[in-house]
Design a protein around this motif. Structure first.
Motif, PDB file in Angstrom:
ATOM      1  N   PHE A 189     -20.119   2.787 -23.266  1.00 45.44           N
ATOM      2  CA  PHE A 189     -20.609   4.097 -22.872  1.00 45.44           C
ATOM      3  C   PHE A 189     -20.973   4.109 -21.501  1.00 45.44           C
ATOM      4  N   GLY A 190     -22.278   3.567 -21.281  1.00 46.81           N
ATOM      5  CA  GLY A 190     -22.714   3.611 -19.922  1.00 46.81           C
ATOM      6  C   GLY A 190     -21.986   3.186 -18.688  1.00 46.81           C
ATOM      7  N   LEU A 191     -21.139   2.032 -18.870  1.00 53.42           N
ATOM      8  CA  LEU A 191     -20.040   1.568 -17.787  1.00 53.42           C
ATOM      9  C   LEU A 191     -19.132   2.533 -17.537  1.00 53.42           C
ATOM     10  N   VAL A 192     -18.702   3.204 -18.693  1.00 50.96           N
ATOM     11  CA  VAL A 192     -17.771   4.189 -18.494  1.00 50.96           C
ATOM     12  C   VAL A 192     -18.126   5.502 -17.563  1.00 50.96           C
ATOM     13  N   LEU A 193     -19.515   5.890 -18.037  1.00 47.73           N
ATOM     14  CA  LEU A 193     -19.953   6.774 -17.159  1.00 47.73           C
ATOM     15  C   LEU A 193     -20.102   6.524 -15.859  1.00 47.73           C
ATOM     16  N   GLN A 194     -20.566   5.321 -15.501  1.00 45.68           N
ATOM     17  CA  GLN A 194     -20.735   4.860 -14.015  1.00 45.68           C
ATOM     18  C   GLN A 194     -19.444   4.801 -13.442  1.00 45.68           C
ATOM     19  N   THR A 195     -18.484   4.190 -13.998  1.00 47.46           N
ATOM     20  CA  THR A 195     -17.086   4.028 -13.560  1.00 47.46           C
ATOM     21  C   THR A 195     -16.074   5.221 -13.348  1.00 47.46           C
ATOM     22  N   GLN A 196     -15.913   6.026 -14.299  1.00 43.56           N
ATOM     23  CA  GLN A 196     -15.215   6.993 -14.269  1.00 43.56           C
ATOM     24  C   GLN A 196     -15.659   8.180 -13.605  1.00 43.56           C
ATOM     25  N   PHE A 197     -17.024   8.472 -13.951  1.00 43.89           N
ATOM     26  CA  PHE A 197     -17.688   9.763 -13.480  1.00 43.89           C
ATOM     27  C   PHE A 197     -18.791   9.588 -12.544  1.00 43.89           C
ATOM     28  N   GLY A 198     -18.815   8.373 -12.050  1.00 46.08           N
ATOM     29  CA  GLY A 198     -19.362   8.171 -10.781  1.00 46.08           C
ATOM     30  C   GLY A 198     -20.985   8.544 -11.114  1.00 46.08           C
ATOM     31  N   ARG A 199     -21.660   8.161 -12.260  1.00 48.67           N
ATOM     32  CA  ARG A 199     -22.905   8.353 -12.559  1.00 48.67           C
ATOM     33  C   ARG A 199     -24.057   7.336 -12.164  1.00 48.67           C
ATOM     34  N   THR A 200     -25.088   7.473 -11.482  1.00 47.96           N
ATOM     35  CA  THR A 200     -25.866   6.563 -11.084  1.00 47.96           C
ATOM     36  C   THR A 200     -26.633   5.603 -12.425  1.00 47.96           C
ATOM     37  N   PRO A 201     -27.134   4.363 -12.066  1.00 50.78           N
ATOM     38  CA  PRO A 201     -27.848   3.752 -13.305  1.00 50.78           C
ATOM     39  C   PRO A 201     -28.899   4.689 -14.074  1.00 50.78           C
ATOM     40  N   LEU A 202     -29.673   5.408 -13.199  1.00 50.21           N
ATOM     41  CA  LEU A 202     -30.384   6.464 -14.048  1.00 50.21           C
ATOM     42  C   LEU A 202     -29.759   7.575 -14.956  1.00 50.21           C
ATOM     43  N   GLN A 203     -28.794   8.192 -14.239  1.00 47.12           N
ATOM     44  CA  GLN A 203     -27.919   9.078 -14.937  1.00 47.12           C
ATOM     45  C   GLN A 203     -27.232   8.693 -16.193  1.00 47.12           C
ATOM     46  N   ALA A 204     -26.772   7.415 -16.113  1.00 42.11           N
ATOM     47  CA  ALA A 204     -25.996   6.881 -17.264  1.00 42.11           C
ATOM     48  C   ALA A 204     -26.903   6.468 -18.252  1.00 42.11           C
ATOM     49  N   ALA A 205     -28.039   5.917 -17.603  1.00 39.95           N
ATOM     50  CA  ALA A 205     -28.833   5.648 -18.973  1.00 39.95           C
ATOM     51  C   ALA A 205     -29.443   6.599 -19.851  1.00 39.95           C
ATOM     52  N   SER A 206     -29.568   7.779 -19.086  1.00 34.65           N
ATOM     53  CA  SER A 206     -30.219   8.966 -19.862  1.00 34.65           C
ATOM     54  C   SER A 206     -29.239   9.369 -20.582  1.00 34.65           C
ATOM     55  N   LEU A 207     -27.965   9.097 -20.576  1.00 31.13           N
ATOM     56  CA  LEU A 207     -26.778   9.650 -21.505  1.00 31.13           C
ATOM     57  C   LEU A 207     -26.435   8.588 -22.418  1.00 31.13           C
ATOM     58  N   THR A 208     -26.649   7.684 -22.189  1.00 27.79           N
ATOM     59  CA  THR A 208     -25.887   6.367 -23.023  1.00 27.79           C
ATOM     60  C   THR A 208     -26.430   6.278 -24.424  1.00 27.79           C
TER      61      THR A 208
END
Length: 450
Positions: A251-270
């Motif tokens: 989940f977190g890696l998809v958010l980073q790779t496809q939607f350009g989320r930062t590590p903090l943004q991805a971690a806040s949703l994962t």
């Protein structure tokens, strides 16, 4: 680890259950959940570690998907020997040992988690975290022996759900570290888990029990392997648990790779999806106890296909809000399906026993033997679904730069799971019935009621 062996255990005896069995079973359940919870956290550790791996680590998205896929694979394969270890060494004894084993991958990750470490080293350490995946199999096999059939859906759902919560918890810990210390301090996550592992092992040693009547039954294992229902349920569990663990890793890696989320943004949703999916797993087991696991599983797969359709649309439209709604719905549904499919397993073999003309204790013994023998294999094959999901994401991002192709494949898989559930367990609800029960026999189960 020699003591605390219980020589007599008969949970189907209502008098025994009320006088002492229930109290002992619940105590073992609590500390089984604790150990399994931390096991899941360590198994999914690299879903968090990859969020710390910025450009300075020199690992591209495809390489990160392969890292988490490796952890998934080892965790799936190791479930088979972990299943049989409970009867060989005792549930308490093995829980202590398997908890202490978690120190190996955690300590190794603490040593290597820094830029400049070779990819091969990261791959080897990620593989070590697979021992956390084995904890689920031994824990579920152990708890299955403690509870009567009428309570298995609730008990197994609670045990697994409490363990599954280890996934969002480690992700929340990662979020806390990234949000406070920054994305350059992964060792803070690892340093927190080392004492928690020691506490889980100590609690298992002090408060859990071994069941002497539980023995490895090679005959039951061979029969379970030959039984078509073992493989059918393994396939359905790929659709439910395989989806849960695969999405949890990715989940977190998809958010980073496809939607350009930062590590903090991805971690806040994962963490949100795995948390909801874990919390609802006992609900799936309870609903299965009430309405039948096959019925709950059937409509769960239908809803999963619908949620995946939403995710495909969001992926094509590059809409993060819609994507999150669909993806989190998928997590919730996988949690329901995890509970209902695991409830089906003991019910199916109980129905087979009754269909063979067995009654009373003979039917109960047959059901316990076959369901216990099949659970490890079903859990292992189901977990391989997590590997398939991460490999599908890896290929989809390599070829198209998005996860859309992978999601289309997942949608098709849920459609097949729906058809299989209906065709095998609901199309002929009278399958497995025998003549009306007499005073000496228990009411007959149909597969639709499992």
């Amino acid at each position: 680890m020699a003591g605390r062996w219980i020589e007599r255990w008969d949970p189907e005896d209502e008098t025994f259950w009320k006088e002492e069995g229930e109290r002992i079973a619940r105590r073992n359940l609590v500390f089984s959940v604790l150990s399994e919870h931390i096991g899941f956290s360590i198994w999914t550790l690299w879903s968090v570690m990859v969020l710390f791996m910025g450009p300075e680590y020199g690992v591209d998205p495809a390489g990160k998907f392969f890292l988490i896929g490796t952890a998934t694979l080892v965790g799936a394969v190791i479930r088979v020997p972990y299943t049989f270890a409970v009867a060989r060494f005792g549930g308490r004894n093995w829980t202590v040992f398997s908890a202490l084993m978690l120190l190996v991958p955690t300590g190794a990750a603490y040593v290597v988690m820094e830029p400049g470490t070779s990819y091969g080293t990261f791959l080897a350490v990620a593989a070590l975290t697979g021992v956390g995946g084995g904890n689920f199999a031994s824990s579920m096999t152990n708890i299955n022996s403690f509870f009567p059939l009428r309570k298995k859906g609730w008990a197994l759902g609670l045990n697994a759900g409490g363990g599954n919560i280890g996934v969002p918890v480690v992700q929340l810990v990662g979020l806390l570290v990234i949000g406070t210390a920054g994305a350059t301090h992964p060792r803070l996550v690892l340093g927190l888990y080392i004492p928690l592992i020691a506490i889980a092992a100590l609690c298992a040693a002090l408060f859990m029990d071994n069941l002497a009547p539980v023995k490895n039954d090679t005959g039951a294992a061979k029969e379970a392997v030959k039984d078509a229902h073992t493989w059918i349920m393994a396939f359905l569990y790929i659709g439910t648990f395989g989806s849960f663990i695969g999405y949890s890793f990715a989940f977190g890696l998809v958010l980073q790779t496809q939607f350009g989320r930062t590590p903090l943004q991805a971690a806040s949703l994962t963490f949100v999806g795995p948390l909801l999916g874990s919390l609802i797993r006992p609900v799936g087991g309870s609903l299965a106890d009430r309405f039948g696991g096959a019925r709950i599983t059937l409509w769960t797969f239908a809803a999963m296909a619908g949620a995946t359709g939403v995710v495909v649309y969001a992926s094509m439209a590059a809409s993060l809000p819609v994507f999150l709604v669909g993806f989190i719905a998928l997590f919730v549904l996988t949690g329901l399906g995890n509970g209902s499919t695991y409830k089906m397993i003991p019910g199916i073999f109980q129905a087979k026993a009754l269909a063979k003309g067995m009654t009373g204790e003979a039917a109960e013994t047959y059901g316990r033997r076959l369901s216990g023998a099949s659970m490890g294999l079903i859990g292992a094959v189901g977990a391989l679904g997590g590997l398939a999901i991460n490999l599908a994401f890896r290929q989809s991002f390599l070829t198209a730069g998005t996860g859309t192709g992978a999601f289309v494949a997942f949608l098709a898989c849920y459609g097949v799971c729906f058809v299989v559930t209906w065709a095998v367990y609901l199309r002929r609800p009278v399958a497995g019935r025998v003549p009306t029960a007499t005073a000496e026999t228990k009411p007959q189960l149909s597969y639709a009621e499992v």
